[in-house]
Design a protein around this motif. Structure first.
Motif, PDB file in Angstrom:
ATOM      1  N   GLN A  28       0.888  -1.452  -0.102  1.00  0.00           N
ATOM      2  CA  GLN A  28      -0.073  -0.183   0.133  1.00  0.00           C
ATOM      3  C   GLN A  28       0.925   1.259  -0.067  1.00  0.00           C
ATOM      4  N   GLU A  29       2.247   1.152   0.545  1.00  0.00           N
ATOM      5  CA  GLU A  29       2.948   2.455   0.757  1.00  0.00           C
ATOM      6  C   GLU A  29       3.461   2.199  -0.719  1.00  0.00           C
ATOM      7  N   LYS A  30       3.577   1.752  -1.679  1.00  0.00           N
ATOM      8  CA  LYS A  30       4.416   1.780  -2.619  1.00  0.00           C
ATOM      9  C   LYS A  30       4.436   2.984  -3.593  1.00  0.00           C
ATOM     10  N   HIS A  31       3.197   3.697  -3.767  1.00  0.00           N
ATOM     11  CA  HIS A  31       3.043   4.655  -4.742  1.00  0.00           C
ATOM     12  C   HIS A  31       2.932   6.101  -3.790  1.00  0.00           C
ATOM     13  N   THR A  32       3.451   6.043  -2.543  1.00  0.00           N
ATOM     14  CA  THR A  32       3.136   7.295  -1.917  1.00  0.00           C
ATOM     15  C   THR A  32       4.543   7.612  -1.260  1.00  0.00           C
ATOM     16  N   LEU A  33       4.821   8.642  -1.156  1.00  0.00           N
ATOM     17  CA  LEU A  33       6.059   9.246  -0.212  1.00  0.00           C
ATOM     18  C   LEU A  33       5.782   9.088   1.141  1.00  0.00           C
ATOM     19  N   THR A  34       6.604   7.987   1.767  1.00  0.00           N
ATOM     20  CA  THR A  34       6.208   7.826   3.242  1.00  0.00           C
ATOM     21  C   THR A  34       7.808   7.973   3.802  1.00  0.00           C
ATOM     22  N   LEU A  35       7.601   9.135   4.773  1.00  0.00           N
ATOM     23  CA  LEU A  35       8.912   9.370   5.579  1.00  0.00           C
ATOM     24  C   LEU A  35       8.702   8.767   6.937  1.00  0.00           C
ATOM     25  N   TYR A  36       9.677   7.793   7.360  1.00  0.00           N
ATOM     26  CA  TYR A  36       9.888   7.264   8.805  1.00  0.00           C
ATOM     27  C   TYR A  36      10.802   8.452   9.442  1.00  0.00           C
ATOM     28  N   VAL A  37      10.410   8.862  10.746  1.00  0.00           N
ATOM     29  CA  VAL A  37      11.039   9.732  11.454  1.00  0.00           C
ATOM     30  C   VAL A  37      11.155   9.385  12.972  1.00  0.00           C
ATOM     31  N   SER A  38      11.997  10.185  13.656  1.00  0.00           N
ATOM     32  CA  SER A  38      12.019  10.135  15.291  1.00  0.00           C
ATOM     33  C   SER A  38      11.999  11.608  15.469  1.00  0.00           C
ATOM     34  N   LYS A  39      11.028  12.047  16.397  1.00  0.00           N
ATOM     35  CA  LYS A  39      11.044  13.364  16.733  1.00  0.00           C
ATOM     36  C   LYS A  39      12.301  14.063  17.428  1.00  0.00           C
ATOM     37  N   LYS A  40      13.078  13.170  17.869  1.00  0.00           N
ATOM     38  CA  LYS A  40      14.398  13.702  18.403  1.00  0.00           C
ATOM     39  C   LYS A  40      15.560  14.037  17.665  1.00  0.00           C
ATOM     40  N   CYS A  41      15.325  13.176  16.360  1.00  0.00           N
ATOM     41  CA  CYS A  41      16.353  13.249  15.244  1.00  0.00           C
ATOM     42  C   CYS A  41      16.531  14.533  14.653  1.00  0.00           C
ATOM     43  N   LYS A  42      17.722  15.142  14.815  1.00  0.00           N
ATOM     44  CA  LYS A  42      17.908  16.434  14.037  1.00  0.00           C
ATOM     45  C   LYS A  42      17.818  16.426  12.610  1.00  0.00           C
ATOM     46  N   TYR A  43      18.366  15.382  11.874  1.00  0.00           N
ATOM     47  CA  TYR A  43      18.325  14.979  10.627  1.00  0.00           C
ATOM     48  C   TYR A  43      16.841  14.840  10.022  1.00  0.00           C
ATOM     49  N   CYS A  44      15.880  14.622  10.729  1.00  0.00           N
ATOM     50  CA  CYS A  44      14.612  14.134  10.509  1.00  0.00           C
ATOM     51  C   CYS A  44      13.916  15.583  10.481  1.00  0.00           C
ATOM     52  N   LYS A  45      14.282  16.335  11.545  1.00  0.00           N
ATOM     53  CA  LYS A  45      13.709  17.498  11.440  1.00  0.00           C
ATOM     54  C   LYS A  45      14.191  18.278  10.318  1.00  0.00           C
ATOM     55  N   GLN A  80      17.294   3.054  10.780  1.00  0.00           N
ATOM     56  CA  GLN A  80      17.959   4.530  10.574  1.00  0.00           C
ATOM     57  C   GLN A  80      16.836   5.158   9.933  1.00  0.00           C
ATOM     58  N   VAL A  81      16.771   6.426  10.687  1.00  0.00           N
ATOM     59  CA  VAL A  81      15.902   7.538  10.236  1.00  0.00           C
ATOM     60  C   VAL A  81      16.690   8.818  10.048  1.00  0.00           C
ATOM     61  N   PRO A  82      16.294   9.791   9.137  1.00  0.00           N
ATOM     62  CA  PRO A  82      15.095   9.578   8.487  1.00  0.00           C
ATOM     63  C   PRO A  82      15.132   8.421   7.358  1.00  0.00           C
ATOM     64  N   CYS A  83      14.113   7.885   6.949  1.00  0.00           N
ATOM     65  CA  CYS A  83      14.121   6.964   5.755  1.00  0.00           C
ATOM     66  C   CYS A  83      12.877   7.259   4.917  1.00  0.00           C
ATOM     67  N   LEU A  84      12.989   7.651   3.782  1.00  0.00           N
ATOM     68  CA  LEU A  84      11.908   8.018   2.991  1.00  0.00           C
ATOM     69  C   LEU A  84      11.799   6.755   1.824  1.00  0.00           C
ATOM     70  N   PHE A  85      10.740   6.187   1.762  1.00  0.00           N
ATOM     71  CA  PHE A  85      10.238   5.143   0.975  1.00  0.00           C
ATOM     72  C   PHE A  85       9.635   5.896  -0.511  1.00  0.00           C
ATOM     73  N   ILE A  86      10.281   5.456  -1.685  1.00  0.00           N
ATOM     74  CA  ILE A  86      10.013   5.837  -2.863  1.00  0.00           C
ATOM     75  C   ILE A  86       9.654   4.807  -3.720  1.00  0.00           C
ATOM     76  N   ASP A  87       8.592   4.567  -4.274  1.00  0.00           N
ATOM     77  CA  ASP A  87       8.138   3.290  -4.919  1.00  0.00           C
ATOM     78  C   ASP A  87       8.528   2.177  -4.159  1.00  0.00           C
ATOM     79  N   GLY A  88       8.412   1.962  -2.739  1.00  0.00           N
ATOM     80  CA  GLY A  88       8.938   0.771  -2.154  1.00  0.00           C
ATOM     81  C   GLY A  88      10.371   0.633  -1.815  1.00  0.00           C
ATOM     82  N   LYS A  89      11.124   1.550  -2.179  1.00  0.00           N
ATOM     83  CA  LYS A  89      12.414   1.407  -1.933  1.00  0.00           C
ATOM     84  C   LYS A  89      12.718   2.471  -0.997  1.00  0.00           C
ATOM     85  N   PRO A  90      13.901   1.929   0.094  1.00  0.00           N
ATOM     86  CA  PRO A  90      14.118   3.118   1.041  1.00  0.00           C
ATOM     87  C   PRO A  90      15.261   4.039   0.820  1.00  0.00           C
ATOM     88  N   MET A  91      15.070   5.125   1.063  1.00  0.00           N
ATOM     89  CA  MET A  91      16.379   6.110   0.872  1.00  0.00           C
ATOM     90  C   MET A  91      16.654   6.665   2.417  1.00  0.00           C
TER      91      MET A  91
END
Length: 105
Positions: A28-45, A80-91
């Motif tokens: 279901q997440e394959k065709h959306t941009l889904t970003l996994y984050v931690s609120k404490k992570c400065k890179y996520c922010k 590891q976060v941040p992690c952006l899923f693009i077409d089902g592949k993590p970045m």
């Protein structure tokens, strides 16, 4: 689409296995941009700030919730976060994610 083979019992005896389409959370997440984050992570922010300033719509999943962390570990093979899923592949890596978002507005 993922398929599961399920047993189907015949009137004439025996069993055959038919394909049944099943949408899983990963599919279901394959065709959306889904970003996994931690609120404490400065890179996520950093990534979230860029997305907000540029009006980029993302599905945000906080890994503080065990369900989200479990899905991240299953799909990306690491937490590891941040992690952006693009077409089902993590970045990973905030700078790479921001560059991708700049190029695909």
């Amino acid at each position: 689409m993922q398929y599961l083979l399920i047993p189907v019992f015949c009137l004439f005896g025996g069993v055959f296995y038919g394909k049944t389409a099943v949408k899983t959370e990963a599919v279901q997440e394959k065709h959306t941009l889904t970003l996994y984050v931690s609120k404490k992570c400065k890179y996520c922010k950093k990534v979230l700030r860029y997305a907000k300033e540029n009006h980029i719509s993302l599905v945000i999943k906080d890994v503080k919730k065990s369900k989200n962390k479990k899905v991240l570990m299953e799909l990306a093979k690491k937490g590891q976060v941040p992690c952006l899923f693009i077409d089902g592949k993590p970045m990973h890596e905030s700078d790479d994610i921001i560059e991708y978002l700049k190029d695909h507005k």
